[in-house]
Design a protein around this motif. Structure first.
Motif, PDB file in Angstrom:
ATOM      1  N   LYS A 194       0.806  -1.219   0.000  1.00 22.75           N
ATOM      2  CA  LYS A 194       0.000   0.000   0.000  1.00 22.75           C
ATOM      3  C   LYS A 194       0.837   1.266   0.000  1.00 22.75           C
ATOM      4  O   LYS A 194       0.326   2.348  -0.318  1.00 22.75           O
ATOM      5  CB  LYS A 194      -0.941  -0.006   1.210  1.00 22.75           C
ATOM      6  CG  LYS A 194      -1.979  -1.113   1.142  1.00 22.75           C
ATOM      7  CD  LYS A 194      -2.976  -1.039   2.284  1.00 22.75           C
ATOM      8  CE  LYS A 194      -4.029  -2.138   2.147  1.00 22.75           C
ATOM      9  NZ  LYS A 194      -5.034  -2.096   3.236  1.00 22.75           N
ATOM     10  N   ASP A 195       2.110   1.158   0.351  1.00 23.71           N
ATOM     11  CA  ASP A 195       2.964   2.343   0.336  1.00 23.71           C
ATOM     12  C   ASP A 195       3.799   2.437  -0.939  1.00 23.71           C
ATOM     13  O   ASP A 195       4.659   3.312  -1.050  1.00 23.71           O
ATOM     14  CB  ASP A 195       3.893   2.352   1.554  1.00 23.71           C
ATOM     15  CG  ASP A 195       4.732   1.080   1.653  1.00 23.71           C
ATOM     16  OD1 ASP A 195       4.522   0.168   0.830  1.00 23.71           O
ATOM     17  OD2 ASP A 195       5.601   1.014   2.542  1.00 23.71           O
ATOM     18  N   GLU A 196       3.550   1.564  -1.912  1.00 23.24           N
ATOM     19  CA  GLU A 196       4.240   1.645  -3.197  1.00 23.24           C
ATOM     20  C   GLU A 196       3.452   2.570  -4.130  1.00 23.24           C
ATOM     21  O   GLU A 196       2.354   2.233  -4.570  1.00 23.24           O
ATOM     22  CB  GLU A 196       4.369   0.252  -3.820  1.00 23.24           C
ATOM     23  CG  GLU A 196       5.020   0.245  -5.204  1.00 23.24           C
ATOM     24  CD  GLU A 196       6.399   0.869  -5.191  1.00 23.24           C
ATOM     25  OE1 GLU A 196       6.495   2.079  -5.509  1.00 23.24           O
ATOM     26  OE2 GLU A 196       7.356   0.166  -4.844  1.00 23.24           O
ATOM     27  N   VAL A 197       4.002   3.739  -4.407  1.00 22.14           N
ATOM     28  CA  VAL A 197       3.287   4.740  -5.210  1.00 22.14           C
ATOM     29  C   VAL A 197       4.072   5.127  -6.461  1.00 22.14           C
ATOM     30  O   VAL A 197       3.751   6.122  -7.105  1.00 22.14           O
ATOM     31  CB  VAL A 197       2.983   6.005  -4.374  1.00 22.14           C
ATOM     32  CG1 VAL A 197       1.988   5.691  -3.273  1.00 22.14           C
ATOM     33  CG2 VAL A 197       4.261   6.592  -3.783  1.00 22.14           C
ATOM     34  N   TYR A 214      -5.656   4.686  -5.515  1.00 22.28           N
ATOM     35  CA  TYR A 214      -5.364   5.350  -4.244  1.00 22.28           C
ATOM     36  C   TYR A 214      -6.551   5.250  -3.300  1.00 22.28           C
ATOM     37  O   TYR A 214      -7.714   5.366  -3.701  1.00 22.28           O
ATOM     38  CB  TYR A 214      -5.004   6.817  -4.475  1.00 22.28           C
ATOM     39  CG  TYR A 214      -3.630   7.006  -5.054  1.00 22.28           C
ATOM     40  CD1 TYR A 214      -2.510   7.060  -4.234  1.00 22.28           C
ATOM     41  CD2 TYR A 214      -3.439   7.100  -6.428  1.00 22.28           C
ATOM     42  CE1 TYR A 214      -1.235   7.220  -4.760  1.00 22.28           C
ATOM     43  CE2 TYR A 214      -2.165   7.254  -6.967  1.00 22.28           C
ATOM     44  CZ  TYR A 214      -1.073   7.314  -6.128  1.00 22.28           C
ATOM     45  OH  TYR A 214       0.179   7.465  -6.646  1.00 22.28           O
ATOM     46  N   ARG A 246       1.618  11.264   3.063  1.00 19.09           N
ATOM     47  CA  ARG A 246       1.381  10.853   1.683  1.00 19.09           C
ATOM     48  C   ARG A 246       0.201   9.888   1.589  1.00 19.09           C
ATOM     49  O   ARG A 246      -0.032   9.079   2.474  1.00 19.09           O
ATOM     50  CB  ARG A 246       2.637  10.186   1.110  1.00 19.09           C
ATOM     51  CG  ARG A 246       3.778  11.159   0.877  1.00 19.09           C
ATOM     52  CD  ARG A 246       4.902  10.491   0.112  1.00 19.09           C
ATOM     53  NE  ARG A 246       6.049  11.378  -0.016  1.00 19.09           N
ATOM     54  CZ  ARG A 246       7.150  11.076  -0.688  1.00 19.09           C
ATOM     55  NH1 ARG A 246       7.249   9.892  -1.281  1.00 19.09           N
ATOM     56  NH2 ARG A 246       8.144  11.937  -0.755  1.00 19.09           N
ATOM     57  N   LYS A 304      -1.756   6.729   0.439  1.00 19.12           N
ATOM     58  CA  LYS A 304      -1.394   5.356   0.110  1.00 19.12           C
ATOM     59  C   LYS A 304      -2.436   4.746  -0.817  1.00 19.12           C
ATOM     60  O   LYS A 304      -3.532   5.277  -0.986  1.00 19.12           O
ATOM     61  CB  LYS A 304      -1.252   4.530   1.385  1.00 19.12           C
ATOM     62  CG  LYS A 304      -0.081   4.956   2.267  1.00 19.12           C
ATOM     63  CD  LYS A 304       0.003   4.110   3.521  1.00 19.12           C
ATOM     64  CE  LYS A 304       1.276   4.379   4.304  1.00 19.12           C
ATOM     65  NZ  LYS A 304       1.463   5.807   4.631  1.00 19.12           N
ATOM     66  N   THR A 305      -2.083   3.618  -1.385  1.00 20.67           N
ATOM     67  CA  THR A 305      -3.008   2.925  -2.262  1.00 20.67           C
ATOM     68  C   THR A 305      -3.789   1.874  -1.476  1.00 20.67           C
ATOM     69  O   THR A 305      -3.547   1.669  -0.287  1.00 20.67           O
ATOM     70  CB  THR A 305      -2.250   2.230  -3.417  1.00 20.67           C
ATOM     71  OG1 THR A 305      -1.543   1.096  -2.893  1.00 20.67           O
ATOM     72  CG2 THR A 305      -1.251   3.186  -4.058  1.00 20.67           C
ATOM     73  N   ASN A 306      -4.701   1.215  -2.143  1.00 19.20           N
ATOM     74  CA  ASN A 306      -5.423   0.108  -1.512  1.00 19.20           C
ATOM     75  C   ASN A 306      -4.811  -1.239  -1.897  1.00 19.20           C
ATOM     76  O   ASN A 306      -5.427  -2.290  -1.724  1.00 19.20           O
ATOM     77  CB  ASN A 306      -6.897   0.144  -1.882  1.00 19.20           C
ATOM     78  CG  ASN A 306      -7.127  -0.028  -3.375  1.00 19.20           C
ATOM     79  OD1 ASN A 306      -6.177  -0.124  -4.155  1.00 19.20           O
ATOM     80  ND2 ASN A 306      -8.383  -0.056  -3.789  1.00 19.20           N
TER      81      ASN A 306
END
Length: 303
Positions: free
Chosen positions: A17-20, A75, A153, A155-157
């Motif tokens: 989830k923290d890979e953006v 996101y 920042r 995060k994604t799902n």
């Protein structure tokens, strides 16, 4: 068959989830897919429009490996949906104003008369200063979400849409996935795991192109189980809300008056009216809950 955006994309689950970094995810998934499909595939011809007189130019393409055009991360902005939707709304209005003012500036007066002004102007959104201020605030918000401190920042799902250059690549992938057997547990596509993630990558079919929120479920084939479940839920609502209370009230409270040659009045009919009103309220709540669950409540906030 006409191709849609869904024919060029696959949704994947299992990313950290923290890979953006979308380019990093794109390069990784493309590399892994090419390892699973080392062969080259036939490509459709390249067609270019050269005008009405010359017609189309058709050139053959060389066969190529699976090619990922891009990756769109999903996101998770549930906690900030108000800020994000407000920024999108302000940006949309500002772009409309800029386009309208540019069009008005290019209007040519007719017979010496000044051209009439149409469409939105800056005055509709509080003037140029207000539009500039809203743009600055939106830029600051996006900077915080994507370039700010790590704890702020967005995060994604853990999901992303992988968009391919050619729809045939999607077809090849799903054909391979559908042919899995228990003895193929070691297949590259069955054991994909993104660096830093504790979950395996899962491939999800994209059913429809995006008209709105939760669009990946639209166009999904209607299964018999789903239909029976919906019919059972409607039947249960009718039994609990209509057949049992209203029918019993009518049979045991209102109907006896008819046998006596009179009509129920006063509080008797008032209670019946309240029961019907309560039924309508419950139906409205159910409708609202359904719309809320699929995400259309955020669309209402934007409008």
């Amino acid at each position: 068959k006409n191709s849609t955006m869904s024919d060029f994309s696959i949704r994947i689950k299992g990313l950290p989830k923290d890979e953006v970094d979308e380019s990093k995810v794109k390069n990784w998934i493309e590399e892994k897919l090419r390892e699973a499909f080392p062969e080259k595939f036939q490509r459709p011809p390249k067609v270019e429009d050269q005008g009405k007189r010359l017609g189309d130019s058709i050139q053959a393409r060389e066969n190529g490996y699976i090619e990922v055009f891009g990756v769109s991360l999903c996101y998770d902005y549930f906690e900030h949906w108000g800020e994000v939707d407000s920024a999108i709304s302000c940006m949309t209005m500002r772009l409309e104003v800029e386009a309208a003012e540019e069009a008005n500036a290019k209007m040519i007066p007719v017979h010496g008369a000044s051209a009439s002004r149409r469409n939105m102007t800056a005055q509709h959104i509080g003037g140029h200063d207000s539009a500039k201020s809203a743009r600055t605030e939106a830029c600051a918000l996006m900077t915080k979400f994507f370039d700010g401190p790590l704890e702020q920042r967005m995060k994604t799902n853990g999901q992303a849409y992988v968009v391919f250059m050619y729809s045939d690549d999607v077809t090849h992938i799903w054909k391979e996935l559908s042919s899995f057997t228990p003895d193929q547990a070691s297949h590259p596509l069955n054991n994909l795991q993104y660096p830093g993630s504790t979950e395996k990558i899962e491939f999800v079919f994209v059913w429809s192109e995006p008209p709105s929120v939760n669009w990946q479920y639209l166009g999904k084939p209607v299964e018999r189980k789903t239909v029976l479940k919906a019919v059972a839920w409607i039947f249960l609502l009718l039994m609990v809300l209509v057949v049992v209370p209203i029918s019993c009230y009518h049979k045991f409270i209102l109907r006896p008056y008819a046998h006596l040659g009179a009509a129920a009045t006063g509080s008797k009919t008032a209670v019946m009216g309240m029961m019907i009103g309560l039924l309508n309220t419950i139906v409205n709540i159910q409708t609202y809950a359904t719309a809320y669950n699929v995400g259309f409540w955020r669309r209402e906030q934007m409008d």
